[in-house]
Motif scaffolding. Structure first.
Motif, PDB file in Angstrom:
ATOM      1  N   THR A  49       5.901 -17.546   8.411  1.00 23.47           N
ATOM      2  CA  THR A  49       4.865 -17.441   9.310  1.00 23.47           C
ATOM      3  C   THR A  49       5.398 -16.627  10.630  1.00 23.47           C
ATOM      4  O   THR A  49       4.915 -16.012  11.337  1.00 23.47           O
TER       5      THR A  49
ATOM      6  N   THR B  14       6.588 -13.168  10.471  1.00 29.89           N
ATOM      7  CA  THR B  14       5.564 -12.243  10.489  1.00 29.89           C
ATOM      8  C   THR B  14       4.959 -12.184  11.943  1.00 29.89           C
ATOM      9  O   THR B  14       4.844 -10.852  12.340  1.00 29.89           O
TER      10      THR B  14
ATOM     11  N   PHE C 234       2.956  -3.155   5.567  1.00 30.00           N
ATOM     12  CA  PHE C 234       2.408  -4.432   5.967  1.00 30.00           C
ATOM     13  C   PHE C 234       1.107  -4.402   6.205  1.00 30.00           C
ATOM     14  O   PHE C 234       0.577  -3.922   6.985  1.00 30.00           O
ATOM     15  N   ARG C 235       0.368  -5.241   5.261  1.00 29.22           N
ATOM     16  CA  ARG C 235      -1.094  -5.583   5.345  1.00 29.22           C
ATOM     17  C   ARG C 235      -1.814  -4.151   5.345  1.00 29.22           C
ATOM     18  O   ARG C 235      -2.835  -3.847   6.069  1.00 29.22           O
TER      19      ARG C 235
ATOM     20  N   ASP D 183      -3.663  -3.198   3.115  1.00 28.49           N
ATOM     21  CA  ASP D 183      -4.979  -3.095   2.345  1.00 28.49           C
ATOM     22  C   ASP D 183      -5.830  -4.084   3.159  1.00 28.49           C
ATOM     23  O   ASP D 183      -6.950  -4.317   2.806  1.00 28.49           O
ATOM     24  N   GLY D 184      -5.510  -4.190   4.413  1.00 29.04           N
ATOM     25  CA  GLY D 184      -6.560  -4.861   5.367  1.00 29.04           C
ATOM     26  C   GLY D 184      -5.824  -5.473   6.490  1.00 29.04           C
ATOM     27  O   GLY D 184      -4.905  -6.373   6.093  1.00 29.04           O
ATOM     28  N   GLY D 185      -6.297  -5.507   7.724  1.00 23.57           N
ATOM     29  CA  GLY D 185      -5.689  -6.112   8.799  1.00 23.57           C
ATOM     30  C   GLY D 185      -4.354  -5.592   9.513  1.00 23.57           C
ATOM     31  O   GLY D 185      -3.642  -6.427  10.033  1.00 23.57           O
ATOM     32  N   TYR D 186      -4.166  -4.221   8.868  1.00 26.20           N
ATOM     33  CA  TYR D 186      -2.867  -3.809   9.594  1.00 26.20           C
ATOM     34  C   TYR D 186      -2.805  -3.879  11.306  1.00 26.20           C
ATOM     35  O   TYR D 186      -3.602  -3.513  11.948  1.00 26.20           O
ATOM     36  N   PRO D 187      -1.766  -4.396  11.579  1.00 26.92           N
ATOM     37  CA  PRO D 187      -1.749  -5.127  12.995  1.00 26.92           C
ATOM     38  C   PRO D 187      -1.039  -3.986  14.099  1.00 26.92           C
ATOM     39  O   PRO D 187      -0.861  -4.283  15.259  1.00 26.92           O
TER      40      PRO D 187
ATOM     41  N   SER E 203      -1.790  -1.695  -1.971  1.00 25.63           N
ATOM     42  CA  SER E 203      -1.112  -3.056  -1.659  1.00 25.63           C
ATOM     43  C   SER E 203       0.382  -2.825  -1.258  1.00 25.63           C
ATOM     44  O   SER E 203       1.032  -1.809  -1.604  1.00 25.63           O
ATOM     45  N   ASP E 204       0.793  -3.532  -0.212  1.00 21.25           N
ATOM     46  CA  ASP E 204       2.255  -3.605   0.260  1.00 21.25           C
ATOM     47  C   ASP E 204       3.158  -3.583  -0.846  1.00 21.25           C
ATOM     48  O   ASP E 204       4.282  -2.771  -0.835  1.00 21.25           O
TER      49      ASP E 204
END
Length: 391
Positions: A238, A241, A289-290, A292-296, A326-327
């Motif tokens: 965590t 990330t 990184f992410r 497939d959803g929530g790319y920051p 998928s990452d």
């Protein structure tokens, strides 16, 4: 005094001191029998945990080794030792992509950059594209034929364009160093198109691998203790990330020296494209990184695109090619976050479509309003400055 304090503040030292304090408290508080029973129980529990982790493959300290040979000549304008090899070694081969020794071996040509020998002499209608960037452009962890430049050339030729794509990627370099390489060396190959593969760490120059897989604490012990490594990976995940997200976002903030260096370098390249009459294109590679959803990092991509638009630089966002994937399916290896052959293939398809749609040659109208630039080259014959110091 500060050096001693730095040593005392290391996580391993703090943990050792804390363990000694706990043992002393238990020694004072418990009878000898209960104390030794507790110690023995902890040792047995740790041993069983280690055995279980090794049996299940949890916490295995996976790693990779990169062997790249920089140019040995002090005044060499090229980045790598001519006719040398690039070797990337991994501890496992989960995708079955590596060779029998879990390696990827690439080749440096006689001119000191990756790939085959450049064609001698250009025929009418032939387009030469030079790709610059860091390890993403170089093709870290993939074979020669699977790099982004190699796949881009193959796709363009399949679409009927007589294109030659040269790979001038150099690991661990920033945009400013790549612009120097363009000026000192790449221009001698008279490119029609120059593509800068820009990754999100160019403003900070620390890669995802270093952030996500370099142990924060107990590095040496974790090399041998699967149980501790498994626990620490969970604890650190965590933190890692969030650190990576903040790190990449912060790198492109206004006033950040790294961002200023990137933008000034791209502006220099833009001016160079006018003087040397080549088409300039920036391709922004996303972090794997992410996807497939929530790319920051979409705001970072937008900021790079907005800057390019303000400078009249064509920009292709490769996130459009990889979004929804998928990452893990896009990475070279679980512990190597470089793009694999599939990611490069999808990125090359998008880049090829942009080049073909907007016109491949120097006569293309650029993204700023105005007439096409006149043709004609002025080339620098010599490459006086050394690129060796930048490696």
């Amino acid at each position: 005094m500060s050096k001693a304090l730095e040593v005392l503040m290391r996580p391993s030292v703090v943990a050792a001191i804390a363990a000694l304090v706990v043992l002393w408290i238990l020694w004072v508080s418990l009878s000898r029998g209960r104390f030794w029973c507790l110690v023995l129980s902890c040792v047995v529990a740790l041993a069983l945990g280690e055995i279980a982790c090794r049996a299940l493959g949890l916490g295995a300290p996976e790693r990779f080794i990169a062997e790249e040979t920089p140019a040995s000549a002090v005044d060499a304008p090229y980045p790598y030792e001519p006719n040398s090899e690039l070797v990337y070694r991994y501890s496992s081969n989960p995708r079955g992509y590596f060779d029998s020794e879990n390696r990827v071996v690439g080749h440096i040509n006689s001119h000191g950059f990756r790939g085959g020998e450049p064609r001698q002499g250009a025929s009418a209608g032939q387009i030469r594209i030079c790709v610059l960037g860091d390890s993403f452009a170089l093709g870290f962890g993939v074979f020669d034929e699977d790099t982004l430049p190699a796949q881009l050339e193959r796709i363009l030729r399949e679409q009927g364009l007589d294109a030659e794509v040269l790979n001038f990627g150099v690991s661990a370099t920033g945009t400013h160093e790549q612009v120097e390489l363009l000026e000192d060396f790449v221009l001698t190959f008279e490119p029609d198109v120059v593509v800068f593969v820009l990754f999100l760490n160019d403003a900070q120059e620390v890669g995802t691998n270093a952030i996500m897989w370099r142990p924060f604490a107990f590095a040496r012990i974790r090399e041998h203790c699967y149980f501790l490594n498994a626990i620490m990976n969970v604890i650190e995940s965590t933190v890692r990330t969030q650190y990576m997200i903040d790190f990449y976002r912060g790198g492109c903030e206004d006033g950040n020296p790294g961002w200023i260096r990137v933008t000034s370098s791209l502006s220099k390249a833009r001016a160079m494209s006018e003087d040397e009459d080549f088409r300039l294109l920036v391709a922004v590679y996303p972090a794997l990184f992410r996807l497939d959803g929530g790319y920051p990092f979409e705001e970072v991509h937008e900021k790079i695109s907005d800057f390019c638009a303000s400078q009249g630089i064509e920009c292709v966002d490769l996130l459009d090619a990889l979004a929804g994937e998928s990452d893990e399916d896009m990475k070279v290896h679980r512990v190597d976050h470089h793009p694999n052959e599939r990611a490069h293939g999808k990125s090359a398809e998008l880049l090829a479509r942009h080049i073909l749609r907007s016109g491949a040659g120097r006569d293309t109208v650029d993204v700023s309003e105005g007439p096409p630039r006149p043709r004609g080259h002025v080339r620098t014959a010599d490459c006086p400055r050394s690129y060796q110091d930048a490696l």
